[in-house]
Scaffold this active site. Structure first.
Site, PDB file in Angstrom:
ATOM      1  N   CYS A 116      14.520  85.910  48.159  1.00  0.00           N
ATOM      2  CA  CYS A 116      14.607  84.723  47.315  1.00  0.00           C
ATOM      3  C   CYS A 116      15.968  84.742  46.621  1.00  0.00           C
ATOM      4  O   CYS A 116      16.318  85.725  45.967  1.00  0.00           O
ATOM      5  CB  CYS A 116      13.489  84.736  46.278  1.00  0.00           C
ATOM      6  SG  CYS A 116      13.661  83.431  45.034  1.00  0.00           S
ATOM      7  N   CYS A 119      15.473  85.087  42.546  1.00  0.00           N
ATOM      8  CA  CYS A 119      15.003  86.287  41.836  1.00  0.00           C
ATOM      9  C   CYS A 119      15.111  87.554  42.673  1.00  0.00           C
ATOM     10  O   CYS A 119      14.654  88.612  42.239  1.00  0.00           O
ATOM     11  CB  CYS A 119      13.569  86.088  41.347  1.00  0.00           C
ATOM     12  SG  CYS A 119      12.341  86.225  42.658  1.00  0.00           S
ATOM     13  N   CYS A 139      10.092  85.366  59.335  1.00  0.00           N
ATOM     14  CA  CYS A 139       8.807  86.053  59.364  1.00  0.00           C
ATOM     15  C   CYS A 139       8.543  86.553  57.939  1.00  0.00           C
ATOM     16  O   CYS A 139       9.181  87.506  57.478  1.00  0.00           O
ATOM     17  CB  CYS A 139       8.886  87.213  60.356  1.00  0.00           C
ATOM     18  SG  CYS A 139       7.337  88.073  60.588  1.00  0.00           S
TER      19      CYS A 139
HETATM   20 FE    FE Z   1      11.947  84.149  43.559  1.00  0.00          FE
END
Ligand code: FE
Length: 155
Positions: A116, A119, A139
């Site tokens: 991500c 974060c 995946c």
């Molecule tokens: Fe995140």
């Protein structure tokens, strides 16, 4: 000496805005409090859920898959496909800046880790054997995702 004192989730808005987004930063203990043990193991410790055991590997509900840690939108049901692997699989992210890629040489393999971008949660890996139009296969662990079904809130 613990790092907990650094802990308050700080959104580095001003700094990061020059790069177009704000980072979400939390201490290990804060993530531990906020996540289930399985989510913590996978997203913060680069773990992997067992195939065919996660919540979303076979889900076809229309909606947006957000980060289980910070809520940032990551993948759309529109790019989800049945890869046969037992993990939720997508041929694209909602936006190129939503995810980051990093070389991963663990387990005697050379893979590309997907995180991500907001974060740094570990999401899974991306492989070059996906369907058209991108040819990519993201995946992703179900435990790293939270499905926001379409139409339930501004969907
Ligand atoms: Fe995140």
């Amino acid at each position: 000496m613990s790092r907990e004192g650094l802990g308050d989730a700080r959104s580095q808005g001003e700094d990061a805005s020059s790069q177009g987004r704000a980072k979400v930063v939390r201490s290990e203990s804060e993530w531990k409090e906020r996540l289930t043990p399985e989510q913590y193991r996978i997203t913060r410790k680069a773990g992997t859920e067992r195939a065919f055991t996660g919540e979303y590997w076979n889900t076809k509900t229309p909606g947006t898959y957000s980060c289980a840690c910070c809520g940032a939108p990551l993948f759309s049901s529109r790019t989800k496909f049945d890869s046969g692997t037992g993990w939720p699989s997508f041929w694209n992210a909602v936006a190129s800046e939503a995810v980051e890629e990093r070389e991963d040489r663990s387990l005697f393999m050379r893979r590309t880790e997907v995180l991500c971008a907001t974060c740094d949660a570990h999401l899974g890996h991306v492989f070059p054997d996906g369907p058209r139009p991108t040819g990519r296969r993201y995946c992703i662990n179900s435990a790293s995702l939270k499905l926001e079904p379409e139409g339930e809130e501004g969907g």
